[in-house]
Design a protein around this motif. Structure first.
Motif, short mmCIF file in Angstrom:
data_model
loop_
_atom_site.label_atom_id
_atom_site.label_comp_id
_atom_site.label_asym_id
_atom_site.label_seq_id
_atom_site.Cartn_x
_atom_site.Cartn_y
_atom_site.Cartn_z
N PHE A 122 -6.27 -5.70 -4.78
CA PHE A 122 -7.67 -5.85 -5.18
C PHE A 122 -8.61 -5.02 -4.31
CE2 PHE A 122 -11.64 -8.30 -5.62
CZ PHE A 122 -11.75 -8.27 -7.00
N ILE A 123 -8.54 -5.23 -2.98
CA ILE A 123 -9.50 -4.56 -2.10
C ILE A 123 -9.23 -3.06 -2.04
CG2 ILE A 123 -10.41 -4.47 0.25
CD1 ILE A 123 -9.72 -7.40 0.57
N THR A 124 -7.97 -2.68 -1.76
CA THR A 124 -7.64 -1.26 -1.64
C THR A 124 -7.96 -0.50 -2.92
OG1 THR A 124 -5.86 -1.86 -0.14
CG2 THR A 124 -5.80 0.35 -1.04
N LYS A 125 -7.62 -1.07 -4.06
CA LYS A 125 -7.85 -0.39 -5.33
C LYS A 125 -9.32 -0.14 -5.56
CE LYS A 125 -6.53 -0.70 -10.20
NZ LYS A 125 -5.86 -1.54 -11.20
N ASN A 126 -10.17 -1.14 -5.32
CA ASN A 126 -11.60 -0.96 -5.55
C ASN A 126 -12.23 -0.01 -4.54
OD1 ASN A 126 -12.67 -2.71 -7.85
ND2 ASN A 126 -11.31 -4.14 -6.78
N MET A 127 -11.70 0.00 -3.31
CA MET A 127 -12.23 0.96 -2.33
C MET A 127 -11.89 2.39 -2.75
SD MET A 127 -11.50 -1.04 1.26
CE MET A 127 -12.15 0.25 2.27
N LEU A 128 -10.68 2.61 -3.24
CA LEU A 128 -10.28 3.96 -3.67
C LEU A 128 -11.05 4.40 -4.92
CD1 LEU A 128 -6.43 3.92 -3.01
CD2 LEU A 128 -8.16 5.24 -1.80
N GLY B 207 -8.69 9.98 -10.54
CA GLY B 207 -8.88 8.70 -11.22
C GLY B 207 -7.65 8.25 -11.99
N LEU B 208 -7.06 9.18 -12.74
CA LEU B 208 -5.87 8.83 -13.52
C LEU B 208 -4.68 8.52 -12.60
CD1 LEU B 208 -6.03 11.40 -16.46
CD2 LEU B 208 -6.33 8.91 -16.57
N ALA B 209 -4.55 9.35 -11.53
CA ALA B 209 -3.44 9.12 -10.59
C ALA B 209 -3.57 7.76 -9.91
CB ALA B 209 -3.43 10.23 -9.54
N LEU B 210 -4.81 7.38 -9.60
CA LEU B 210 -5.04 6.08 -8.94
C LEU B 210 -4.61 4.93 -9.86
CD1 LEU B 210 -6.33 4.28 -6.73
CD2 LEU B 210 -8.51 4.57 -7.92
N GLU B 211 -5.09 4.94 -11.10
CA GLU B 211 -4.76 3.85 -12.02
C GLU B 211 -3.26 3.83 -12.34
OE1 GLU B 211 -6.89 1.59 -12.78
OE2 GLU B 211 -8.55 2.63 -11.80
N GLU B 212 -2.69 5.02 -12.54
CA GLU B 212 -1.26 5.09 -12.88
C GLU B 212 -0.39 4.69 -11.68
OE1 GLU B 212 1.61 5.53 -15.70
OE2 GLU B 212 -0.56 5.69 -15.97
N GLY B 213 -0.84 5.08 -10.47
CA GLY B 213 -0.08 4.71 -9.27
C GLY B 213 0.00 3.21 -9.08
N PHE B 214 -1.15 2.52 -9.26
CA PHE B 214 -1.15 1.06 -9.14
C PHE B 214 -0.28 0.42 -10.23
CE2 PHE B 214 -4.55 1.54 -6.14
CZ PHE B 214 -4.52 0.40 -5.39
N LYS B 215 -0.39 0.99 -11.43
CA LYS B 215 0.36 0.42 -12.57
C LYS B 215 1.86 0.55 -12.37
CE LYS B 215 0.71 0.87 -17.59
NZ LYS B 215 0.24 1.65 -18.76
N ALA C 61 3.45 0.97 -9.44
CA ALA C 61 3.94 0.29 -8.23
C ALA C 61 3.96 -1.23 -8.37
CB ALA C 61 3.06 0.69 -7.03
N TRP C 62 3.15 -1.75 -9.29
CA TRP C 62 2.99 -3.19 -9.37
C TRP C 62 4.30 -3.97 -9.62
CZ3 TRP C 62 1.04 -7.40 -7.95
CH2 TRP C 62 1.15 -8.57 -8.69
N PRO C 63 5.19 -3.53 -10.53
CA PRO C 63 6.43 -4.30 -10.72
C PRO C 63 7.26 -4.45 -9.44
CG PRO C 63 6.12 -2.78 -12.54
CD PRO C 63 5.09 -2.43 -11.52
N ASN D 174 0.82 -1.21 0.00
CA ASN D 174 0.00 0.00 0.00
C ASN D 174 0.86 1.27 0.00
OD1 ASN D 174 -2.32 -1.76 1.99
ND2 ASN D 174 -2.70 -1.03 -0.06
N ILE D 175 1.94 1.25 0.77
CA ILE D 175 2.81 2.43 0.84
C ILE D 175 3.43 2.71 -0.53
CG2 ILE D 175 4.98 3.26 1.81
CD1 ILE D 175 4.17 1.87 4.43
N LEU D 176 3.87 1.67 -1.22
CA LEU D 176 4.43 1.87 -2.56
C LEU D 176 3.40 2.48 -3.52
CD1 LEU D 176 6.47 -1.44 -3.06
CD2 LEU D 176 7.38 0.88 -2.93
N ILE D 177 2.18 1.96 -3.45
CA ILE D 177 1.11 2.46 -4.34
C ILE D 177 0.78 3.92 -4.02
CG2 ILE D 177 -1.33 2.19 -4.93
CD1 ILE D 177 -0.90 -0.85 -4.31
N PHE D 178 0.63 4.23 -2.73
CA PHE D 178 0.24 5.59 -2.35
C PHE D 178 1.35 6.59 -2.71
CE2 PHE D 178 -2.40 3.49 1.23
CZ PHE D 178 -3.33 3.09 0.29
#
Length: 439
Positions: free
Chosen positions: A417-423, A361-369, A371-373, A343-347
């Motif tokens: 999964f959970i954090t992303k959908n909640m945000l 919305g864009l920051a959320l999707e881009e942040g997850f994308k 941080a994922w690697p 979560n810290i990496l994503i945020f």
């Protein structure tokens, strides 16, 4: 379907599962009709029990055959312990070469003497032949008995045929005397050994020992094939039935001697469990407060996801019947920190995107994308280490590795999964426009 509506449906399903998990983990507080009350399976260190160390006598076992015999010994003891309904036994081998030991841990055993008796009474059956100079040995022993000087010498020598080759034992009756006797049937390999033994000793006595005591020493009249033998003697019917039952329960391929026993008190286990649970709850509360103070709304979302993580994680212990030990609890608490790390990496990535002026919305999707690697590589390496620990470790290390592995998998589900959908529920809302709540 719109992303927000899709996220809402997903979260409804996730929270419904979370409610089921909560009632499954804490049935004493959330009494849901029809919900099974499955207790946690506690290990030796948490509910108390017995720790036994046996030493194997491998003197008569060929070196090349010792590994297989020790595995056979472990299997026999495991079957015998399971037969008596002892829960969560841990039976493992220790040592190499000349010194081999068998470790038996019986969690929840109240009657220590009964447990030791249960394992220790397993008979060791062996067939011995007379040594070549046995007449001289008998004469020498007679002289020792008469003069009281010198030492008695064993006129028998061990053979390869032992109870480890025994297929079954049953009670029969002697055709002439109608006295009870014990009929033995050896397996294929034991049959060949017995045939070879009778061929080698025609006209000579063949001694049958049970737990080191001489039962019979019948003279071999001819070659006996088929692996069928019998023990005769002055048995009562009850004695013959008892010996037959013990042999069927597991004749040991290797004789063992109890070296030490250690009782683990349930009181000590309960105190350790309470302290461990308190540490886990304190750690969860600390992480929750830290995330809210540093990351505000995303931190609060991560905290809610952590609670769901804890409920799903504890449910797995009951669902797949994992034995809970102190080492396992340590692995679980460690995975709690790993759960929030993603979560810290994503945020952090989200903040960077928001500072560039992108919408929430864009920051959320881009942040997850972005941080994922890092999340993927970090968790895969930790998971690989845990799997190696599980493969090569002993019982406590295995417990630690197993809970750590499960914790990593559940934490990925909660963080991604959970954090992303909640945000996603905050996209295009007035709250999302208050930038300091997300930066």
């Amino acid at each position: 379907m719109k992303p927000k509506r899709k996220a809402l449906l997903i979260l409804f399903f996730v929270f419904f599962l979370g409610a089921l998990a909560a009632s499954f983990v804490f049935p004493q507080y959330l009494k849901v009709p029809g919900m099974a009350n499955v207790p946690f399976r506690l290990g030796l260190d948490l509910q108390g029990g017995l720790h036994l160390v046996y030493e194997a006598d491998l003197e008569t076992i060929p070196f090349f055959d010792r590994d297989e015999k020790m595995q056979g010994l472990r299997d026999v003891i495991e079957r015998r312990v399971n037969f008596f309904g002892i829960s969560e036994p841990t039976i493992q081998l220790q040592g190499k070469g000349e010194t081999r030991r068998l470790i038996v841990e019986l969690a929840g055993i109240q009657d220590t003497n009964q447990a030791i008796l249960l394992i220790g009474q397993t008979p060791y059956l062996e067939f011995k032949e007379y040594r070549e100079n046995y007449q001289e040995i008998l004469a020498s022993n007679q002289q020792v008995l008469e003069t009281g000087e010198g030492q008695l010498e064993d006129p028998f020598q061990a053979t390869l045929l032992t109870g480890g080759y025994l297929s079954r034992a049953e009670v029969g009756l002697d055709n002439l005397t109608q006295e009870p006797l014990i009929i033995l049937q050896f397996d294929k390999e034991g049959s060949l050994l017995f045939e070879e033994l009778t061929k080698k000793n025609i006209g000579l006595p063949l001694a049958i020992f049970l737990d080191g005591a001489l039962l019979q020493a019948p003279v071999v009249q001819g070659v006996i094939s088929g692996g069928r033998a019998q023990i005769t003697g002055s048995f009562t019917v009850k004695e013959a039935q008892r010996i037959s039952r013990e042999l069927n329960n597991g004749a040991l391929p290797v004789p063992i001697t109890l070296l030490s026993q250690q009782s683990v008190g349930a009181t000590l286990g309960a105190e350790s469990l309470q302290k461990s649970l308190a540490a886990g709850l304190l750690g969860l509360a600390f992480v929750f407060v830290f995330m809210i103070l540093v990351y505000r709304i995303p931190g609060m979302v991560a905290g809610i996801a952590l609670i769901l993580y804890a409920l799903f994680f504890l449910s797995l212990f009951k669902l797949i019947s994992i034995t809970l030990t102190l080492a396992g609890i340590a692995g679980g608490i460690l995975s709690l920190g790993l759960a929030v790390d993603a979560n810290i990496l994503i945020f952090a990535r989200m903040r960077e995107e928001l500072r560039t002026g992108k919408s929430f919305g864009l920051a959320l999707e881009e942040g997850f994308k972005r941080a994922w690697p890092s999340i993927r590589d970090g968790n895969i390496t930790t998971l690989a280490v845990a799997l190696i620990l599980f493969w090569f470790g002993s019982s406590f290390v295995k417990g630690f590795a197993l809970t750590l592995s499960l914790g990593i998998l559940v934490s990925l589900f909660s963080a991604i999964f959970i954090t992303k959908n909640m945000l996603r529920l905050f996209i295009d809302t007035k709250i999302a426009k208050v930038s300091w709540l997300f930066r």
